[in-house]
Scaffold this active site. Structure first.
Site, PDB file in Angstrom:
ATOM      1  N   LYS A  48     -15.046 -18.022  -2.563  1.00 48.51           N
ATOM      2  CA  LYS A  48     -16.081 -17.578  -1.408  1.00 48.51           C
ATOM      3  C   LYS A  48     -15.604 -16.773  -0.048  1.00 48.51           C
ATOM      4  CE  LYS A  48     -19.106 -20.433   0.626  1.00 48.51           C
ATOM      5  NZ  LYS A  48     -19.536 -22.834   1.067  1.00 48.51           N
ATOM      6  N   SER A  84     -24.601 -23.258   0.207  1.00 47.67           N
ATOM      7  CA  SER A  84     -24.306 -22.313   0.296  1.00 47.67           C
ATOM      8  C   SER A  84     -23.628 -20.787  -0.514  1.00 47.67           C
ATOM      9  CB  SER A  84     -23.339 -21.722   2.161  1.00 47.67           C
ATOM     10  OG  SER A  84     -22.354 -22.854   1.617  1.00 47.67           O
ATOM     11  N   SER A 108     -23.017 -27.913  -1.056  1.00 46.57           N
ATOM     12  CA  SER A 108     -22.456 -26.336  -0.447  1.00 46.57           C
ATOM     13  C   SER A 108     -22.165 -25.884  -2.537  1.00 46.57           C
ATOM     14  CB  SER A 108     -21.624 -26.025   0.198  1.00 46.57           C
ATOM     15  OG  SER A 108     -22.739 -25.443   1.775  1.00 46.57           O
TER      16      SER A 108
END
Lengths: 97, 487
Positions: free
Chosen positions: B78, B153, B177
């Site tokens: 990420k 997210s 997330s």
């Protein structure tokens, strides 16, 4: 709970955000609605409840304050928007008489 | 090479048997990215050249019997977790040109074991969001239905793993997330106990809630990745100095262990999509053969979203004060310093980030601190106590991950409060600091993935993985998005 446009500008100044009028109006509406939702917390009696700021049961660890070599100075300087030798340049902060 | 047939553990065996090389594997993963990612848009940066070089080196090492637990395995990361020398943008324009000067501890640990970073994945800007629509660059699409969100997210990571663009990924989870996008994309995603995995090199959002965790296609892979990244790190002052058990061994040895499981009535009584309820209830019936399942109460659940959306923005408003145009990142031209700060932040931050900074600043400001931030921190104690009390009676908790299947792109983006409420089942876990995992349990009639959440007590991550492993065995699903098979 309504947040006025003036209040929105005051908060924006505190967190250093430039807002135009349209944005300020939107934030005033949106934040008012979100803060209204937060009101439900006031229904709970928390007078005798201690706050939780994190969930770990460990204390802040201490270490000796010893100097160490930091190997990434060049890498960090490469990210600076404006450099003068090894110094990061910013707009003038002191007033000239 | 059909990557849908592989997971990390199996691929390592095949690499060891020389069925194919790491170079072939990484090349094929990059081919998947080339053919699928123009539609899915999971990646912000593809590390093509370096990944291929490292793959060749991994093959050389394997020949010399030098090893590593992830030697030659392509993994995505990420874009709020730093890898030295690669961009780390947090999907924000304010960090558009930022090159990480050092690696996160988790990336160091993966590298040491020979993992190959194939790219940085898209996310909601600074991890603020539940759909990846808040990316400052472009939204990611759900591989199961391109018109829908992958969740957020860590939407880029979950979408990448679901489409086999890399065999695993690391995400971060502040309010759901990792777990919510894992559920939306049909993969496994785990938020470990707060303090189990070092956050050194993770860009901070809400420091008392943030945790890095693995995303993979199987529970065993998830346990395998967690094994590598978990454990004490003196560079993170919230890292817990504890012994890490052998997770993979634990889940295998406890394949048939009975647990006492609680179903919190507050979760199941809330508004949940009927198809999700049906899939979960069918599974729970099956689990009753081995486990004792009882109804429990977590009475302060309904206050969790409000509590979270005070605490997280308050911490974020402080953490994001560092983006001021001075030391790194975007800088706007201005006559003086204050104006430079204001213009830099006005241009560099997207709408949701500004909204949360404003909200957090308000909640911490003079006259409102007691009513908002302190109040929320006290309610957090009640939410934590709910979990501590529950775990006196039971081993684990089962809940839905999300109240709805993946929603359409654009459906909730204009209504922040609705978007916040989509995290209702994942947020309490972060507030309490306990571990949680999302495991795929089926598909809706529209072919959209559904997940179940297993929650455990602090530092009992192995128990969470164990029940997740049993669920995976019980269902024996193989979820491959149709878009992957077609290409």
């Amino acid at each position: 709970m309504a947040i006025s446009i003036e209040e929105v500008y005051k908060i924006a100044h505190l967190c250093r955000l430039e807002l135009d009028e349209k944005e300020a109006q939107i934030f005033s509406n949106e934040l008012s609605r979100i803060l209204d939702y937060f009101k439900k917390l006031q229904l709970l009696d928390t007078e005798k409840i201690p706050p939780t700021f994190h969930t770990l049961r460990i204390k802040t660890p201490f270490r000796e304050d010893e100097p160490k070599v930091f190997p990434y100075i060049e890498d960090i300087l490469k990210n600076a928007p404006q450099l003068y030798e090894k110094m990061i340049l910013v707009p003038r902060v002191v007033k000239i008489k | 090479m059909d990557l849908t047939e592989f997971n990390i553990v199996k691929t390592l065996e095949l690499l060891e048997k020389r069925k194919f090389s790491s170079e072939e594997l990484v090349k094929e993963s990059l081919n998947y990215i080339k053919s699928l990612d123009p539609k899915i848009k999971a990646f912000l940066y593809v590390n093509e050249e370096l990944a291929l070089t490292l793959a060749k080196q991994a093959d050389e090492k394997r020949k010399k019997r030098e090893g590593g637990k992830l030697l030659g395995i392509p993994i995505s990361i990420k874009d709020n977790i730093c890898i030295k020398g690669l961009p780390t943008t947090c999907a924000s324009k304010i960090l558009q040109n930022f090159i990480a000067p050092y690696s996160a501890e988790v990336c160091e640990r993966l590298s040491r074991e020979g993992a190959i970073f194939i790219g940085k994945t898209n996310m909601d800007e600074f991890a603020m969001g539940s759909s990846t629509e808040n990316s400052g660059f472009f939204p990611t699409h759900n591989p199961w239905d391109l018109e829908r969100v992958p969740g957020g997210s860590s939407g880029g990571s979950a979408a990448a793993v679901a489409s086999r663009m890399g065999l695993g990924s690391l995400g971060s989870d502040t309010g759901g997330s990792i777990r919510q996008p894992a559920a939306f994309c049909g993969v496994v995603g785990m938020k470990p106990t707060y303090g189990l995995v070092s956050r050194f090199g993770l860009v901070a959002f809400a420091s008392s809630l943030d945790q890095i965790g693995p995303i993979a296609t199987t529970v065993e892979d998830t346990a395998y990745l967690l094994q590598i990244i978990a454990g004490y790190d003196p560079k993170d002052s919230t890292s817990a100095p504890i012994e890490i058990p052998d997770y993979v061994k634990f889940i295998k040895e406890n394949e048939k262990t009975s647990y006492k499981i609680g179903l919190p009535k507050e979760y199941f009584e809330s508004e949940i999509d009927l198809e999700i309820t049906k899939i979960l209830m069918e599974l729970i019936e099956k689990l009753k053969k081995r486990h004792k399942i009882i109804e429990i109460s977590l009475p302060h659940t309904e206050y969790a979203v409000a509590t979270y959306y005070i605490i997280a923005p308050a911490e974020a408003s402080s953490n994001l004060a560092r983006y001021d145009g001075v030391k790194y990142g975007f800088r706007a031209e201005a006559k003086n310093l204050i104006e430079m700060y204001k213009k830099t932040r006005a241009y560099g931050f997207g709408k949701e980030v500004k909204r949360r900074i404003m909200l957090g600043t308000y909640a911490l400001s003079a006259g409102y601190y007691d009513a908002f931030y302190l109040k929320a921190s006290k309610v957090r104690t009640l939410i934590l106590q709910d979990f501590l009390n529950a775990f006196k009676e039971i081993d684990l908790i089962l809940t839905p991950v999300t109240p709805t299947p993946p929603f359409k792109i654009g459906e909730k983006i204009f209504d922040p409060l609705q978007m916040y409420l989509s995290d209702i089942f994942t947020i309490p876990v972060n507030l309490a600091g306990v571990p949680g995992i999302s495991v795929p349990v089926g598909l809706t009639s529209n072919n959209l993935p559904v997940g179940i959440q297993v929650i455990g007590p602090h530092f009992k991550d192995e128990l969470v993985l164990s029940l997740a492993y049993q669920i995976e065995k019980e269902l024996d699903l193989k979820l491959i998005p149709p878009i992957v098979n077609k290409s």
